[in-house]
Design an enzyme around this catalytic site. Structure first.
Site, mmCIF file in Angstrom:
data_model
loop_
_atom_site.group_PDB
_atom_site.id
_atom_site.type_symbol
_atom_site.label_atom_id
_atom_site.label_comp_id
_atom_site.label_asym_id
_atom_site.label_seq_id
_atom_site.Cartn_x
_atom_site.Cartn_y
_atom_site.Cartn_z
ATOM 1 N N LYS A 226 37.430 52.084 45.927
ATOM 2 C CA LYS A 226 36.880 51.291 47.289
ATOM 3 C C LYS A 226 37.495 51.952 48.471
ATOM 4 O O LYS A 226 37.098 51.522 49.696
ATOM 5 C CB LYS A 226 37.289 49.716 47.063
ATOM 6 C CG LYS A 226 36.424 49.163 46.090
ATOM 7 C CD LYS A 226 36.564 47.782 46.060
ATOM 8 C CE LYS A 226 36.593 46.934 44.736
ATOM 9 N NZ LYS A 226 35.260 46.650 44.402
ATOM 10 N N CYS B 112 31.355 38.875 41.120
ATOM 11 C CA CYS B 112 32.665 38.719 40.399
ATOM 12 C C CYS B 112 33.246 37.470 41.117
ATOM 13 O O CYS B 112 34.606 37.510 41.075
ATOM 14 C CB CYS B 112 33.382 39.932 40.232
ATOM 15 S SG CYS B 112 32.669 41.141 39.153
ATOM 16 N N GLN C 43 39.614 45.046 48.883
ATOM 17 C CA GLN C 43 38.427 45.176 49.333
ATOM 18 C C GLN C 43 38.870 45.486 51.017
ATOM 19 O O GLN C 43 38.042 46.094 51.615
ATOM 20 C CB GLN C 43 37.822 43.920 49.538
ATOM 21 C CG GLN C 43 36.232 43.804 49.830
ATOM 22 C CD GLN C 43 35.431 44.875 49.130
ATOM 23 O OE1 GLN C 43 34.974 45.765 49.754
ATOM 24 N NE2 GLN C 43 35.410 44.472 47.973
ATOM 25 N N HIS D 289 38.518 36.893 43.630
ATOM 26 C CA HIS D 289 37.514 37.821 42.798
ATOM 27 C C HIS D 289 38.106 37.394 41.171
ATOM 28 O O HIS D 289 39.111 36.748 40.973
ATOM 29 C CB HIS D 289 37.764 39.149 43.016
ATOM 30 C CG HIS D 289 37.063 40.229 42.218
ATOM 31 N ND1 HIS D 289 37.320 40.384 40.845
ATOM 32 C CD2 HIS D 289 36.173 40.868 42.631
ATOM 33 C CE1 HIS D 289 36.415 41.511 40.546
ATOM 34 N NE2 HIS D 289 35.686 41.711 41.453
ATOM 35 N N ASP E 100 45.726 40.639 47.006
ATOM 36 C CA ASP E 100 44.459 41.555 46.545
ATOM 37 C C ASP E 100 43.897 42.343 47.414
ATOM 38 O O ASP E 100 43.053 41.680 48.427
ATOM 39 C CB ASP E 100 43.488 40.731 45.686
ATOM 40 C CG ASP E 100 42.242 41.637 45.303
ATOM 41 O OD1 ASP E 100 42.482 42.500 45.476
ATOM 42 O OD2 ASP E 100 41.441 40.898 44.821
#
Lengths: 402, 170
Positions: free
Chosen positions: A222, A360, A199, A119, A196
Protein backbone atom coordinates in the site's frame (compact mmCIF):
# COMPACT_ATOMS: atom_id res chain seq x y z
CA UNK A 1 3.13 15.28 -8.67
CA UNK A 2 2.44 15.17 -12.39
CA UNK A 3 5.99 14.11 -13.17
CA UNK A 4 5.79 11.09 -10.90
CA UNK A 5 2.77 9.62 -12.70
CA UNK A 6 5.07 8.80 -15.61
CA UNK A 7 7.11 6.56 -13.34
CA UNK A 8 4.24 4.06 -12.98
CA UNK A 9 4.22 1.89 -16.12
CA UNK A 10 0.92 0.15 -15.32
CA UNK A 11 -0.98 3.45 -15.44
CA UNK A 12 -0.19 3.92 -19.10
CA UNK A 13 -2.66 1.50 -20.57
CA UNK A 14 -6.19 1.30 -21.87
CA UNK A 15 -8.74 -0.77 -19.99
CA UNK A 16 -12.00 -1.64 -21.75
CA UNK A 17 -10.96 0.70 -24.52
CA UNK A 18 -10.56 3.67 -22.16
CA UNK A 19 -7.48 5.13 -20.46
CA UNK A 20 -7.06 3.44 -17.08
CA UNK A 21 -8.15 5.56 -14.12
CA UNK A 22 -6.86 3.71 -11.08
CA UNK A 23 -8.72 4.69 -7.91
CA UNK A 24 -8.35 1.52 -5.86
CA UNK A 25 -5.22 2.59 -4.03
CA UNK A 26 -6.53 1.68 -0.60
CA UNK A 27 -6.58 -1.94 -1.80
CA UNK A 28 -3.12 -1.72 -3.27
CA UNK A 29 -1.02 0.96 -4.93
CA UNK A 30 0.73 0.64 -8.27
CA UNK A 31 4.51 0.28 -8.37
CA UNK A 32 6.96 2.83 -9.75
CA UNK A 33 9.68 1.76 -12.15
CA UNK A 34 12.35 2.12 -9.42
CA UNK A 35 10.63 -0.55 -7.28
CA UNK A 36 10.18 -2.89 -10.24
CA UNK A 37 13.85 -2.32 -11.12
CA UNK A 38 15.06 -2.96 -7.58
CA UNK A 39 13.25 -6.32 -7.44
CA UNK A 40 14.38 -7.23 -10.94
CA UNK A 41 17.99 -6.15 -10.30
CA UNK A 42 18.13 -8.28 -7.18
CA UNK A 43 16.97 -11.38 -9.06
CA UNK A 44 19.21 -10.65 -12.04
CA UNK A 45 22.41 -9.95 -10.12
CA UNK A 46 22.31 -10.68 -6.42
CA UNK A 47 19.87 -13.48 -5.68
CA UNK A 48 21.09 -15.62 -2.77
CA UNK A 49 19.90 -16.57 0.67
CA UNK A 50 20.59 -14.11 3.46
CA UNK A 51 22.56 -14.60 6.70
CA UNK A 52 23.86 -17.97 5.52
CA UNK A 53 26.42 -18.03 2.77
CA UNK A 54 30.03 -16.94 2.78
CA UNK A 55 29.93 -16.41 -0.96
CA UNK A 56 29.74 -13.07 -2.69
CA UNK A 57 26.10 -13.22 -3.72
CA UNK A 58 24.92 -14.12 -0.24
CA UNK A 59 26.90 -11.25 1.19
CA UNK A 60 25.39 -8.84 -1.34
CA UNK A 61 21.87 -10.12 -0.67
CA UNK A 62 22.41 -9.86 3.09
CA UNK A 63 23.85 -6.36 2.81
CA UNK A 64 20.86 -5.14 0.78
CA UNK A 65 18.35 -6.88 3.02
CA UNK A 66 19.85 -5.33 6.15
CA UNK A 67 20.28 -1.92 4.49
CA UNK A 68 16.55 -2.04 3.75
CA UNK A 69 15.89 -2.50 7.47
CA UNK A 70 17.85 0.66 8.22
CA UNK A 71 16.06 2.60 5.45
CA UNK A 72 12.70 1.62 6.90
CA UNK A 73 13.80 2.26 10.48
CA UNK A 74 14.82 5.81 9.55
CA UNK A 75 11.67 6.40 7.47
CA UNK A 76 9.49 5.72 10.52
CA UNK A 77 12.02 7.13 12.98
CA UNK A 78 12.31 4.01 15.09
CA UNK A 79 15.02 4.13 17.74
CA UNK A 80 16.72 0.88 16.72
CA UNK A 81 16.99 -1.10 13.53
CA UNK A 82 16.33 -4.37 15.39
CA UNK A 83 12.88 -3.03 16.26
CA UNK A 84 11.90 -3.49 12.61
CA UNK A 85 10.70 -7.06 12.02
CA UNK A 86 10.00 -8.09 8.43
CA UNK A 87 6.71 -9.94 8.08
CA UNK A 88 4.33 -10.77 5.23
CA UNK A 89 2.29 -7.68 5.87
CA UNK A 90 0.27 -5.80 8.48
CA UNK A 91 -1.96 -8.83 9.02
CA UNK A 92 0.95 -11.07 9.95
CA UNK A 93 2.36 -8.34 12.17
CA UNK A 94 -0.88 -8.19 14.17
CA UNK A 95 -1.07 -11.97 14.40
CA UNK A 96 2.51 -12.05 15.66
CA UNK A 97 1.72 -9.59 18.46
CA UNK A 98 -1.55 -11.33 19.36
CA UNK A 99 0.12 -14.73 19.54
CA UNK A 100 3.42 -13.82 21.11
CA UNK A 101 2.76 -10.80 23.30
CA UNK A 102 -0.91 -11.63 23.81
CA UNK A 103 -0.48 -15.23 24.92
CA UNK A 104 2.20 -14.30 27.44
CA UNK A 105 0.52 -11.18 28.85
CA UNK A 106 -3.24 -11.70 28.92
CA UNK A 107 -5.21 -13.28 31.75
CA UNK A 108 -8.93 -14.06 32.00
CA UNK A 109 -10.85 -10.82 32.51
CA UNK A 110 -8.20 -8.62 30.92
CA UNK A 111 -9.55 -6.38 28.21
CA UNK A 112 -8.52 -5.56 24.66
CA UNK A 113 -9.98 -2.34 23.36
CA UNK A 114 -10.52 -1.95 19.60
CA UNK A 115 -12.38 0.69 17.63
CA UNK A 116 -15.52 0.28 15.53
CA UNK A 117 -13.63 1.01 12.33
CA UNK A 118 -10.98 -1.70 12.46
CA UNK A 119 -10.13 -3.82 9.44
CA UNK A 120 -10.91 -7.52 9.96
CA UNK A 121 -7.17 -8.07 10.34
CA UNK A 122 -7.21 -6.00 13.52
CA UNK A 123 -10.31 -7.74 14.92
CA UNK A 124 -10.06 -11.46 14.25
CA UNK A 125 -6.56 -12.11 15.72
CA UNK A 126 -7.74 -10.47 18.97
CA UNK A 127 -10.97 -12.48 19.00
CA UNK A 128 -8.92 -15.65 18.57
CA UNK A 129 -6.66 -14.50 21.40
CA UNK A 130 -9.67 -13.80 23.66
CA UNK A 131 -10.98 -17.31 23.01
CA UNK A 132 -7.66 -18.76 24.10
CA UNK A 133 -7.00 -16.55 27.13
CA UNK A 134 -10.41 -15.58 28.47
CA UNK A 135 -9.69 -11.92 27.80
CA UNK A 136 -12.60 -9.69 26.79
CA UNK A 137 -12.96 -7.59 23.66
CA UNK A 138 -14.31 -4.03 24.01
CA UNK A 139 -15.13 -1.65 21.18
CA UNK A 140 -14.89 2.13 21.03
CA UNK A 141 -17.87 3.11 18.85
CA UNK A 142 -17.93 5.48 15.89
CA UNK A 143 -20.33 8.35 15.31
CA UNK A 144 -22.50 9.17 12.28
CA UNK A 145 -19.63 10.99 10.60
CA UNK A 146 -17.34 8.02 10.99
CA UNK A 147 -15.20 9.54 13.73
CA UNK A 148 -14.39 7.78 17.00
CA UNK A 149 -16.73 8.59 19.90
CA UNK A 150 -13.99 9.95 22.11
CA UNK A 151 -16.57 10.76 24.82
CA UNK A 152 -17.05 7.03 25.33
CA UNK A 153 -13.35 6.44 25.90
CA UNK A 154 -13.15 7.07 29.69
CA UNK A 155 -15.70 4.29 30.37
CA UNK A 156 -13.96 1.87 28.05
CA UNK A 157 -10.31 2.41 28.85
CA UNK A 158 -9.62 1.25 32.40
CA UNK A 159 -7.03 -0.57 34.48
CA UNK A 160 -8.38 -3.79 32.97
CA UNK A 161 -7.38 -2.64 29.46
CA UNK A 162 -4.16 -4.36 28.48
CA UNK A 163 -4.03 -3.39 24.83
CA UNK A 164 -5.59 -0.80 22.55
CA UNK A 165 -5.67 -1.73 18.86
CA UNK A 166 -6.45 1.20 16.60
CA UNK A 167 -6.33 1.88 12.89
CA UNK A 168 -4.46 5.07 12.00
CA UNK A 169 -6.39 5.77 8.78
CA UNK A 170 -9.64 3.90 8.14
CA UNK A 171 -9.67 2.11 4.78
CA UNK A 172 -13.48 2.08 4.72
CA UNK A 173 -14.17 5.67 5.82
CA UNK A 174 -11.00 7.66 5.33
CA UNK A 175 -11.05 8.84 8.95
CA UNK A 176 -7.70 9.78 10.48
CA UNK A 177 -7.78 8.78 14.12
CA UNK A 178 -6.20 10.89 16.89
CA UNK A 179 -3.62 8.23 17.67
CA UNK A 180 -1.26 10.47 19.66
CA UNK A 181 -4.01 11.28 22.12
CA UNK A 182 -5.22 7.67 22.22
CA UNK A 183 -1.71 6.39 22.93
CA UNK A 184 -1.34 8.88 25.78
CA UNK A 185 -4.67 7.86 27.32
CA UNK A 186 -3.88 4.16 26.95
CA UNK A 187 -0.47 4.57 28.55
CA UNK A 188 -2.09 6.44 31.43
CA UNK A 189 -3.92 3.22 32.41
CA UNK A 190 -0.89 1.04 31.67
CA UNK A 191 -2.18 -0.40 28.39
CA UNK A 192 -0.02 -1.08 25.35
CA UNK A 193 -1.05 0.27 21.95
CA UNK A 194 -0.89 -1.34 18.53
CA UNK A 195 -1.43 1.05 15.62
CA UNK A 196 -2.48 -0.42 12.27
CA UNK A 197 -0.69 1.77 9.77
CA UNK A 198 -1.47 -0.27 6.66
CA UNK A 199 -3.55 2.53 5.20
CA UNK A 200 -1.76 5.57 6.58
CA UNK A 201 1.92 5.00 5.89
CA UNK A 202 1.84 6.18 2.26
CA UNK A 203 -0.22 9.26 3.04
CA UNK A 204 1.36 10.96 6.05
CA UNK A 205 4.66 11.17 7.87
CA UNK A 206 4.86 8.84 10.86
CA UNK A 207 7.34 9.31 13.72
CA UNK A 208 7.23 6.20 15.88
CA UNK A 209 9.35 7.65 18.69
CA UNK A 210 7.35 10.87 18.89
CA UNK A 211 4.14 8.85 19.01
CA UNK A 212 5.62 6.58 21.70
CA UNK A 213 3.59 3.74 20.18
CA UNK A 214 4.29 0.22 21.41
CA UNK A 215 3.54 -1.73 18.23
CA UNK A 216 3.04 -0.52 14.69
CA UNK A 217 2.34 -2.57 11.56
CA UNK A 218 2.17 -1.73 7.89
CA UNK A 219 2.30 -3.37 4.46
CA UNK A 220 4.67 -2.42 1.64
CA UNK A 221 2.13 -2.94 -1.13
CA UNK A 222 0.00 0.00 0.00
CA UNK A 223 3.14 2.17 -0.09
CA UNK A 224 4.10 1.58 -3.74
CA UNK A 225 6.14 -1.47 -2.75
CA UNK A 226 5.75 -5.20 -3.46
CA UNK A 227 3.01 -7.44 -2.11
CA UNK A 228 3.72 -10.03 0.58
CA UNK A 229 6.02 -7.92 2.72
CA UNK A 230 5.55 -5.51 5.58
CA UNK A 231 6.86 -4.68 9.00
CA UNK A 232 6.05 -5.09 12.62
CA UNK A 233 7.65 -2.38 14.71
CA UNK A 234 7.80 -3.04 18.42
CA UNK A 235 9.66 -1.32 21.22
CA UNK A 236 12.82 -3.32 21.83
CA UNK A 237 11.98 -3.90 25.49
CA UNK A 238 8.66 -5.48 24.52
CA UNK A 239 10.02 -7.54 21.62
CA UNK A 240 12.89 -8.80 23.76
CA UNK A 241 10.52 -10.15 26.37
CA UNK A 242 8.25 -11.83 23.83
CA UNK A 243 8.61 -15.52 22.89
CA UNK A 244 9.18 -16.42 19.22
CA UNK A 245 6.08 -16.57 16.99
CA UNK A 246 7.25 -19.13 14.47
CA UNK A 247 10.13 -21.58 14.77
CA UNK A 248 12.54 -22.39 12.00
CA UNK A 249 15.80 -21.41 10.39
CA UNK A 250 17.37 -18.00 11.03
CA UNK A 251 15.51 -17.51 14.33
CA UNK A 252 17.77 -19.87 16.28
CA UNK A 253 21.30 -19.84 17.67
CA UNK A 254 21.59 -23.56 18.35
CA UNK A 255 19.32 -26.51 17.78
CA UNK A 256 19.48 -29.98 19.28
CA UNK A 257 16.72 -32.48 19.89
CA UNK A 258 16.88 -31.66 23.58
CA UNK A 259 16.46 -27.91 23.25
CA UNK A 260 17.09 -24.91 21.02
CA UNK A 261 18.25 -21.42 21.81
CA UNK A 262 16.84 -18.43 20.05
CA UNK A 263 18.49 -15.71 18.05
CA UNK A 264 18.41 -12.09 19.13
CA UNK A 265 16.21 -9.34 17.67
CA UNK A 266 15.12 -8.95 14.93
CA UNK A 267 15.98 -12.48 13.77
CA UNK A 268 14.09 -14.13 16.62
CA UNK A 269 10.89 -13.20 14.74
CA UNK A 270 12.08 -13.90 11.20
CA UNK A 271 11.92 -17.67 10.86
CA UNK A 272 12.60 -19.12 7.44
CA UNK A 273 13.96 -17.49 4.30
CA UNK A 274 12.32 -14.10 4.16
CA UNK A 275 10.85 -12.27 1.17
CA UNK A 276 14.28 -10.84 0.29
CA UNK A 277 13.30 -9.32 -3.05
CA UNK A 278 10.18 -7.88 -1.41
CA UNK A 279 12.17 -6.26 1.37
CA UNK A 280 14.59 -4.74 -1.16
CA UNK A 281 11.63 -3.50 -3.21
CA UNK A 282 10.04 -2.12 -0.03
CA UNK A 283 13.17 -0.06 0.67
CA UNK A 284 13.12 1.24 -2.92
CA UNK A 285 9.50 2.32 -2.39
CA UNK A 286 10.40 4.07 0.86
CA UNK A 287 13.27 5.87 -0.88
CA UNK A 288 10.83 6.91 -3.60
CA UNK A 289 8.39 8.28 -1.00
CA UNK A 290 11.21 10.13 0.75
CA UNK A 291 12.43 11.65 -2.49
CA UNK A 292 8.97 13.10 -3.19
CA UNK A 293 8.28 13.93 0.44
CA UNK A 294 5.22 13.00 2.45
CA UNK A 295 4.31 16.61 3.12
CA UNK A 296 3.87 17.25 -0.61
CA UNK A 297 2.05 13.94 -1.11
CA UNK A 298 -0.36 14.69 1.75
CA UNK A 299 -1.10 18.16 0.37
CA UNK A 300 -1.72 16.81 -3.14
CA UNK A 301 -4.03 14.08 -1.86
CA UNK A 302 -5.90 16.53 0.37
CA UNK A 303 -6.56 18.63 -2.73
CA UNK A 304 -7.84 15.52 -4.56
CA UNK A 305 -10.08 14.51 -1.67
CA UNK A 306 -11.46 18.03 -1.45
CA UNK A 307 -12.15 18.10 -5.20
CA UNK A 308 -13.87 14.70 -5.03
CA UNK A 309 -15.85 15.55 -1.89
CA UNK A 310 -17.22 18.73 -3.48
CA UNK A 311 -18.34 16.83 -6.58
CA UNK A 312 -19.89 14.12 -4.42
CA UNK A 313 -21.84 16.67 -2.39
CA UNK A 314 -23.25 18.18 -5.59
CA UNK A 315 -24.18 14.78 -7.00
CA UNK A 316 -27.87 14.11 -6.37
CA UNK A 317 -28.54 10.67 -4.91
CA UNK A 318 -24.97 10.16 -3.75
CA UNK A 319 -24.33 9.78 -0.03
CA UNK A 320 -20.86 9.94 1.43
CA UNK A 321 -20.06 7.35 4.12
CA UNK A 322 -17.37 8.84 6.32
CA UNK A 323 -17.51 12.58 6.74
CA UNK A 324 -15.19 13.02 9.70
CA UNK A 325 -13.34 16.33 10.05
CA UNK A 326 -9.96 14.59 9.76
CA UNK A 327 -9.84 12.51 6.59
CA UNK A 328 -7.39 11.41 3.95
CA UNK A 329 -7.36 9.73 0.54
CA UNK A 330 -10.61 7.71 0.78
CA UNK A 331 -14.05 8.55 -0.61
CA UNK A 332 -16.63 5.95 0.38
CA UNK A 333 -20.17 6.37 -0.91
CA UNK A 334 -23.48 4.81 -1.88
CA UNK A 335 -25.79 5.79 -4.72
CA UNK A 336 -29.55 5.66 -4.36
CA UNK A 337 -31.03 2.90 -6.51
CA UNK A 338 -27.70 1.44 -7.63
CA UNK A 339 -25.97 -1.29 -5.64
CA UNK A 340 -22.23 -0.69 -5.09
CA UNK A 341 -21.31 -3.81 -7.06
CA UNK A 342 -23.24 -2.61 -10.07
CA UNK A 343 -21.54 0.77 -9.68
CA UNK A 344 -18.15 -0.94 -9.62
CA UNK A 345 -18.88 -2.85 -12.83
CA UNK A 346 -20.35 0.15 -14.64
CA UNK A 347 -17.49 2.52 -13.84
CA UNK A 348 -15.04 -0.25 -14.70
CA UNK A 349 -16.54 -0.26 -18.18
CA UNK A 350 -15.38 3.37 -18.41
CA UNK A 351 -11.87 2.30 -17.41
CA UNK A 352 -12.30 3.51 -13.82
CA UNK A 353 -11.13 1.07 -11.13
CA UNK A 354 -12.83 1.46 -7.74
CA UNK A 355 -13.62 -0.97 -4.96
CA UNK A 356 -17.11 -2.10 -4.08
CA UNK A 357 -17.85 -4.18 -1.02
CA UNK A 358 -17.44 -4.24 2.72
CA UNK A 359 -13.72 -3.34 2.54
CA UNK A 360 -12.91 -6.04 5.10
CA UNK A 361 -14.65 -3.84 7.66
CA UNK A 362 -18.05 -5.49 8.10
CA UNK A 363 -18.68 -3.82 11.49
CA UNK A 364 -18.41 -0.42 9.75
CA UNK A 365 -21.02 -1.52 7.21
CA UNK A 366 -23.28 -2.74 10.05
CA UNK A 367 -22.81 0.58 11.86
CA UNK A 368 -24.10 2.45 8.81
CA UNK A 369 -26.75 -0.16 7.98
CA UNK A 370 -25.28 -0.90 4.57
CA UNK A 371 -24.31 -4.16 2.87
CA UNK A 372 -21.48 -2.46 1.02
CA UNK A 373 -20.16 0.85 -0.24
CA UNK A 374 -18.33 1.98 -3.34
CA UNK A 375 -14.91 3.43 -2.61
CA UNK A 376 -12.54 5.59 -4.58
CA UNK A 377 -9.12 5.98 -2.99
CA UNK A 378 -6.32 8.24 -4.07
CA UNK A 379 -2.57 8.05 -4.48
CA UNK A 380 0.16 10.52 -5.35
CA UNK A 381 -0.18 9.80 -9.10
CA UNK A 382 -3.89 10.62 -9.29
CA UNK A 383 -5.05 13.95 -10.62
CA UNK A 384 -8.25 15.96 -10.90
CA UNK A 385 -8.97 14.47 -14.33
CA UNK A 386 -9.13 11.01 -12.70
CA UNK A 387 -11.78 12.25 -10.32
CA UNK A 388 -13.72 13.94 -13.11
CA UNK A 389 -13.63 10.63 -15.02
CA UNK A 390 -15.02 8.87 -11.93
CA UNK A 391 -17.94 11.26 -11.60
CA UNK A 392 -18.64 11.11 -15.32
CA UNK A 393 -18.83 7.31 -15.00
CA UNK A 394 -21.04 7.58 -11.90
CA UNK A 395 -23.39 9.84 -13.82
CA UNK A 396 -23.62 7.21 -16.53
CA UNK A 397 -24.42 4.55 -13.94
CA UNK A 398 -27.18 6.65 -12.46
CA UNK A 399 -28.76 7.29 -15.86
CA UNK A 400 -28.54 3.60 -16.71
CA UNK A 401 -30.58 2.65 -13.66
CA UNK A 402 -32.99 5.59 -13.83
CA UNK B 1 -22.13 -12.37 -28.49
CA UNK B 2 -18.94 -13.02 -30.31
CA UNK B 3 -18.10 -9.45 -31.09
CA UNK B 4 -18.02 -8.66 -27.40
CA UNK B 5 -14.95 -8.82 -25.25
CA UNK B 6 -13.33 -12.17 -24.96
CA UNK B 7 -12.25 -13.25 -21.53
CA UNK B 8 -9.83 -16.07 -21.05
CA UNK B 9 -9.54 -17.88 -17.78
CA UNK B 10 -5.78 -17.90 -18.10
CA UNK B 11 -5.12 -14.23 -18.58
CA UNK B 12 -8.12 -12.91 -16.65
CA UNK B 13 -8.08 -10.16 -19.21
CA UNK B 14 -10.97 -8.60 -20.96
CA UNK B 15 -10.98 -7.01 -24.36
CA UNK B 16 -8.67 -9.55 -25.87
CA UNK B 17 -8.10 -8.55 -29.43
CA UNK B 18 -9.60 -5.13 -28.83
CA UNK B 19 -13.20 -6.30 -28.99
CA UNK B 20 -16.05 -3.86 -28.56
CA UNK B 21 -17.31 -3.63 -25.01
CA UNK B 22 -20.92 -2.80 -24.33
CA UNK B 23 -22.26 -2.57 -20.82
CA UNK B 24 -25.78 -3.13 -22.16
CA UNK B 25 -24.73 -6.70 -22.71
CA UNK B 26 -24.72 -7.14 -18.95
CA UNK B 27 -27.34 -4.63 -17.90
CA UNK B 28 -30.01 -5.38 -20.45
CA UNK B 29 -33.28 -3.51 -20.04
CA UNK B 30 -34.99 -6.65 -18.75
CA UNK B 31 -32.42 -6.86 -15.94
CA UNK B 32 -32.73 -3.20 -15.04
CA UNK B 33 -36.51 -3.61 -15.01
CA UNK B 34 -36.49 -6.76 -12.84
CA UNK B 35 -34.10 -5.05 -10.43
CA UNK B 36 -36.36 -2.05 -10.11
CA UNK B 37 -39.57 -4.08 -9.94
CA UNK B 38 -38.66 -7.57 -8.77
CA UNK B 39 -41.36 -10.19 -9.37
CA UNK B 40 -42.32 -12.63 -6.61
CA UNK B 41 -40.68 -10.49 -3.95
CA UNK B 42 -41.63 -11.19 -0.35
CA UNK B 43 -42.49 -14.02 1.98
CA UNK B 44 -44.62 -17.00 0.98
CA UNK B 45 -46.34 -17.97 4.22
CA UNK B 46 -47.66 -21.33 2.95
CA UNK B 47 -44.28 -22.43 1.52
CA UNK B 48 -43.06 -25.94 2.38
CA UNK B 49 -39.41 -25.39 1.36
CA UNK B 50 -37.14 -22.59 2.54
CA UNK B 51 -33.49 -21.67 2.41
CA UNK B 52 -31.14 -18.77 2.94
CA UNK B 53 -28.31 -17.93 0.62
CA UNK B 54 -25.27 -15.88 1.42
CA UNK B 55 -22.42 -14.59 -0.65
CA UNK B 56 -19.89 -13.53 1.99
CA UNK B 57 -17.61 -11.92 -0.55
CA UNK B 58 -20.10 -9.24 -1.54
CA UNK B 59 -22.58 -9.47 1.33
CA UNK B 60 -25.56 -10.63 -0.75
CA UNK B 61 -28.27 -12.14 1.44
CA UNK B 62 -31.18 -14.06 0.03
CA UNK B 63 -34.18 -15.91 1.43
CA UNK B 64 -36.25 -18.18 -0.78
CA UNK B 65 -39.66 -19.74 -0.09
CA UNK B 66 -41.00 -22.45 -2.38
CA UNK B 67 -44.37 -24.22 -2.34
CA UNK B 68 -44.57 -27.62 -4.00
CA UNK B 69 -47.61 -29.91 -4.32
CA UNK B 70 -47.80 -33.63 -3.51
CA UNK B 71 -46.38 -34.54 -6.92
CA UNK B 72 -43.37 -32.31 -6.37
CA UNK B 73 -44.50 -29.60 -8.77
CA UNK B 74 -43.47 -26.06 -7.91
CA UNK B 75 -46.67 -24.11 -7.33
CA UNK B 76 -45.19 -20.83 -6.12
CA UNK B 77 -41.85 -19.27 -5.22
CA UNK B 78 -40.85 -16.00 -3.63
CA UNK B 79 -37.63 -14.37 -2.57
CA UNK B 80 -36.42 -11.62 -0.31
CA UNK B 81 -33.01 -10.17 0.12
CA UNK B 82 -30.41 -7.61 -0.56
CA UNK B 83 -28.08 -7.62 -3.49
CA UNK B 84 -26.95 -6.03 -6.71
CA UNK B 85 -29.07 -5.69 -9.83
CA UNK B 86 -27.72 -8.94 -11.22
CA UNK B 87 -28.63 -10.95 -8.12
CA UNK B 88 -32.07 -9.35 -7.71
CA UNK B 89 -32.95 -9.70 -11.40
CA UNK B 90 -31.68 -13.27 -11.44
CA UNK B 91 -33.86 -14.23 -8.45
CA UNK B 92 -36.84 -12.42 -9.95
CA UNK B 93 -36.46 -14.18 -13.31
CA UNK B 94 -35.74 -17.53 -11.65
CA UNK B 95 -38.87 -17.48 -9.50
CA UNK B 96 -40.90 -16.70 -12.61
CA UNK B 97 -39.28 -19.51 -14.57
CA UNK B 98 -39.56 -22.24 -11.94
CA UNK B 99 -43.28 -21.96 -11.32
CA UNK B 100 -45.15 -24.88 -12.81
CA UNK B 101 -42.00 -26.96 -13.16
CA UNK B 102 -41.34 -30.28 -11.45
CA UNK B 103 -38.30 -30.55 -9.22
CA UNK B 104 -36.63 -32.63 -11.97
CA UNK B 105 -37.36 -29.89 -14.50
CA UNK B 106 -35.91 -27.34 -12.09
CA UNK B 107 -32.70 -29.36 -12.02
CA UNK B 108 -32.55 -29.29 -15.83
CA UNK B 109 -33.06 -25.54 -15.71
CA UNK B 110 -30.37 -25.21 -13.02
CA UNK B 111 -27.84 -27.09 -15.12
CA UNK B 112 -28.63 -25.09 -18.25
CA UNK B 113 -28.37 -21.81 -16.33
CA UNK B 114 -25.13 -22.78 -14.66
CA UNK B 115 -23.69 -23.81 -18.01
CA UNK B 116 -24.81 -20.53 -19.59
CA UNK B 117 -23.03 -18.33 -17.03
CA UNK B 118 -19.90 -20.42 -16.49
CA UNK B 119 -19.11 -22.16 -19.80
CA UNK B 120 -16.64 -20.89 -22.37
CA UNK B 121 -17.70 -17.71 -24.08
CA UNK B 122 -18.33 -19.34 -27.43
CA UNK B 123 -20.53 -22.08 -25.94
CA UNK B 124 -24.14 -21.48 -26.84
CA UNK B 125 -26.81 -21.20 -24.18
CA UNK B 126 -29.69 -23.67 -24.37
CA UNK B 127 -32.32 -21.14 -25.37
CA UNK B 128 -35.00 -23.75 -25.66
CA UNK B 129 -34.72 -24.66 -21.98
CA UNK B 130 -33.78 -21.23 -20.64
CA UNK B 131 -36.12 -18.93 -22.57
CA UNK B 132 -36.13 -15.45 -21.00
CA UNK B 133 -33.30 -16.41 -18.62
CA UNK B 134 -30.83 -15.95 -21.48
CA UNK B 135 -30.84 -12.20 -20.74
CA UNK B 136 -28.33 -13.15 -18.02
CA UNK B 137 -25.91 -14.75 -20.49
CA UNK B 138 -23.77 -11.60 -20.49
CA UNK B 139 -22.73 -12.33 -16.90
CA UNK B 140 -20.11 -14.82 -18.04
CA UNK B 141 -18.04 -11.98 -19.45
CA UNK B 142 -17.76 -10.64 -15.89
CA UNK B 143 -16.15 -13.40 -13.83
CA UNK B 144 -16.52 -11.48 -10.57
CA UNK B 145 -20.29 -11.20 -11.12
CA UNK B 146 -21.14 -14.84 -11.92
CA UNK B 147 -21.77 -15.55 -8.24
CA UNK B 148 -24.33 -12.74 -8.13
CA UNK B 149 -26.41 -14.46 -10.81
CA UNK B 150 -26.11 -17.98 -9.48
CA UNK B 151 -26.62 -17.57 -5.73
CA UNK B 152 -30.44 -17.70 -5.99
CA UNK B 153 -30.23 -20.93 -7.97
CA UNK B 154 -28.09 -22.60 -5.33
CA UNK B 155 -30.45 -21.31 -2.66
CA UNK B 156 -33.49 -22.81 -4.43
CA UNK B 157 -31.73 -26.11 -4.86
CA UNK B 158 -30.90 -26.12 -1.13
CA UNK B 159 -34.54 -25.29 -0.33
CA UNK B 160 -35.94 -28.06 -2.53
CA UNK B 161 -33.53 -30.57 -0.98
CA UNK B 162 -34.76 -29.46 2.47
CA UNK B 163 -31.19 -28.96 3.61
CA UNK B 164 -30.79 -26.93 6.74
CA UNK B 165 -27.59 -25.22 5.62
CA UNK B 166 -27.11 -21.74 4.21
CA UNK B 167 -26.52 -21.91 0.48
CA UNK B 168 -23.29 -20.58 -0.99
CA UNK B 169 -22.02 -20.56 -4.54
CA UNK B 170 -18.83 -22.52 -3.96
Amino acid sequence: MRAYRDEFPVLHQQVRGKPLVYLDNAATTQKPQCVIDAVSRYYRHDNANVHRGVHALSERATAQYEAARTTIQQFFNAAHRHEIIFVRGATEGINLVANSWGMSNLRPGDEILLTGMEHHSNIVPWQMLCERTGAVLKVLPIDDDGALCMDALPQLITERTKLLGVVHLSNALGTINPIASLIEKAHAVGAKVLVDGAQSAAHMAIDLQALDVDFFVTSAHKMYGPTGVGILYGKASLLDAMPPYQGGGDMILTVSFEASTYNSLPYKFEAGTPNIAGVIGFAAAVNFLQKIGLVGIAAHEAMLLDHATKQAERFEGLRLIGTAAEKASVLSFVMKGVHPHDLGTIVDAQGVAIRAGHHCAMPVMQRFGLPATARASFALYNNEADIDALFCALDKAQRMFA
Amino acid sequence: MLYFALWTKHSGCLLKGGGVFDLRDLYQQVIVDHNKNPRNYGILAEANHHADGHNPLCGDQLHIDILTDDEGKIIDARFEGEGCAISVASASLMTEAMKGKSVAEFETLFDAFQHMVTADLDAMANEEVLGKLTVLAGVKEFPSRIKCAILCWHTSRTALADKKEVAVTE
